[in-house]
Design a protein around this motif. Structure first.
Motif, PDB file in Angstrom:
ATOM      1  N   GLN A   1       0.844  -1.193   0.000  1.00  0.00           N
ATOM      2  CA  GLN A   1       0.000   0.000   0.000  1.00  0.00           C
ATOM      3  C   GLN A   1       0.882   1.247   0.000  1.00  0.00           C
ATOM      4  OE1 GLN A   1      -2.500   1.441  -0.979  1.00  0.00           O
ATOM      5  NE2 GLN A   1      -4.110   0.809   0.465  1.00  0.00           N
ATOM      6  N   VAL A   2       0.403   2.292  -0.634  1.00  0.00           N
ATOM      7  CA  VAL A   2       1.135   3.560  -0.687  1.00  0.00           C
ATOM      8  C   VAL A   2       0.516   4.511   0.330  1.00  0.00           C
ATOM      9  CG1 VAL A   2       1.710   5.557  -2.101  1.00  0.00           C
ATOM     10  CG2 VAL A   2       1.761   3.259  -3.096  1.00  0.00           C
ATOM     11  N   GLN A   3       1.346   5.146   1.100  1.00  0.00           N
ATOM     12  CA  GLN A   3       0.874   6.125   2.081  1.00  0.00           C
ATOM     13  C   GLN A   3       1.573   7.463   1.874  1.00  0.00           C
ATOM     14  OE1 GLN A   3       1.531   4.124   5.922  1.00  0.00           O
ATOM     15  NE2 GLN A   3      -0.680   3.856   6.083  1.00  0.00           N
ATOM     16  N   VAL A  23       5.924  12.805   2.381  1.00  0.00           N
ATOM     17  CA  VAL A  23       6.675  11.649   1.911  1.00  0.00           C
ATOM     18  C   VAL A  23       5.713  10.562   1.478  1.00  0.00           C
ATOM     19  CG1 VAL A  23       8.362   9.897   2.510  1.00  0.00           C
ATOM     20  CG2 VAL A  23       8.556  12.182   3.483  1.00  0.00           C
ATOM     21  N   ALA A  24       5.922  10.055   0.295  1.00  0.00           N
ATOM     22  CA  ALA A  24       5.153   8.916  -0.194  1.00  0.00           C
ATOM     23  C   ALA A  24       5.957   7.659   0.086  1.00  0.00           C
ATOM     24  CB  ALA A  24       4.892   9.046  -1.691  1.00  0.00           C
ATOM     25  N   SER A  25       5.351   6.755   0.857  1.00  0.00           N
ATOM     26  CA  SER A  25       6.068   5.539   1.234  1.00  0.00           C
ATOM     27  C   SER A  25       5.328   4.316   0.713  1.00  0.00           C
ATOM     28  CB  SER A  25       6.206   5.467   2.757  1.00  0.00           C
ATOM     29  OG  SER A  25       4.927   5.378   3.368  1.00  0.00           O
ATOM     30  N   GLY A  26       6.043   3.198   0.694  1.00  0.00           N
ATOM     31  CA  GLY A  26       5.474   1.970   0.172  1.00  0.00           C
ATOM     32  C   GLY A  26       6.221   1.557  -1.075  1.00  0.00           C
ATOM     33  N   ALA A  74      13.890  11.189  -5.963  1.00  0.00           N
ATOM     34  CA  ALA A  74      14.569  10.024  -5.399  1.00  0.00           C
ATOM     35  C   ALA A  74      13.980   9.639  -4.045  1.00  0.00           C
ATOM     36  CB  ALA A  74      16.055  10.299  -5.263  1.00  0.00           C
ATOM     37  N   LYS A  75      13.448  10.629  -3.334  1.00  0.00           N
ATOM     38  CA  LYS A  75      12.880  10.379  -2.012  1.00  0.00           C
ATOM     39  C   LYS A  75      11.358  10.352  -2.025  1.00  0.00           C
ATOM     40  CE  LYS A  75      16.755  12.497   0.477  1.00  0.00           C
ATOM     41  NZ  LYS A  75      17.156  13.562   1.435  1.00  0.00           N
ATOM     42  N   ASN A  76      10.765  10.504  -3.204  1.00  0.00           N
ATOM     43  CA  ASN A  76       9.292  10.545  -3.311  1.00  0.00           C
ATOM     44  C   ASN A  76       8.708  11.552  -2.330  1.00  0.00           C
ATOM     45  OD1 ASN A  76       9.100   8.590  -5.370  1.00  0.00           O
ATOM     46  ND2 ASN A  76       9.197   6.935  -3.869  1.00  0.00           N
ATOM     47  N   LYS A 101       2.554   4.509  -9.881  1.00  0.00           N
ATOM     48  CA  LYS A 101       2.687   3.120 -10.332  1.00  0.00           C
ATOM     49  C   LYS A 101       3.536   2.366  -9.312  1.00  0.00           C
ATOM     50  CE  LYS A 101       3.012   2.176 -14.696  1.00  0.00           C
ATOM     51  NZ  LYS A 101       3.478   2.021 -16.098  1.00  0.00           N
ATOM     52  N   ARG A 102       3.032   1.249  -8.853  1.00  0.00           N
ATOM     53  CA  ARG A 102       3.766   0.459  -7.865  1.00  0.00           C
ATOM     54  C   ARG A 102       4.774  -0.460  -8.542  1.00  0.00           C
ATOM     55  NH1 ARG A 102       0.020  -1.955  -3.342  1.00  0.00           N
ATOM     56  NH2 ARG A 102       2.072  -2.091  -2.375  1.00  0.00           N
TER      57      ARG A 102
END
Length: 122
Positions: A1-3, A23-26, A74-76, A101-102
């Motif tokens: 999942q993207v958070q 920050v977008a993580s996942g 690079a760090k989203n 896109k994952r």
């Protein structure tokens, strides 16, 4: 999942500055655009600023010359530097990621952060 996780909101006097981060993580392969929206009480959510992966930016007229959006691919991570803040900038600010896109073959999806409160006192 993207958070998407925002930080940097708070209370500031008119004329002051704040810097928002998101920050977008996942598992993320790519993000098309990232941006900031805001919603004041009793108002609709509106676009504040957006930046593409290539660095093109767009701002709503009321913040031009005061706010600057930037991005670290690079760090989203996306940032919103807010200067010369006015009481009318008071709102909940939401981070937005467009066209995520994952995997290289994944369909694109859009995501929202939970919001961070910005309050500007007069």
């Amino acid at each position: 999942q993207v958070q998407l996780v925002e930080s940097g909101g708070g209370l500031v006097q008119a004329g002051g500055s704040l810097r928002l981060s998101c920050v977008a993580s996942g598992s993320i392969f790519s993000i098309n655009a990232m941006g900031w929206y805001r919603q004041a009480p009793g108002s609709q959510r509106e676009l504040v600023a957006i930046i593409t992966s290539g660095g093109s930016t767009n701002y709503t007229d009321s913040v031009k010359g005061r706010f600057t959006i930037s991005r670290d691919n690079a760090k989203n991570t996306v940032y919103l530097q807010m200067n010369s803040l006015k009481p009318e900038d008071t709102a909940v600010y939401y981070c937005y990621a467009d066209g995520v896109k994952r995997r290289s073959y994944s369909p694109r999806a859009n995501y929202w952060g939970q919001g961070t409160q910005v309050t500007v006192s007069s």
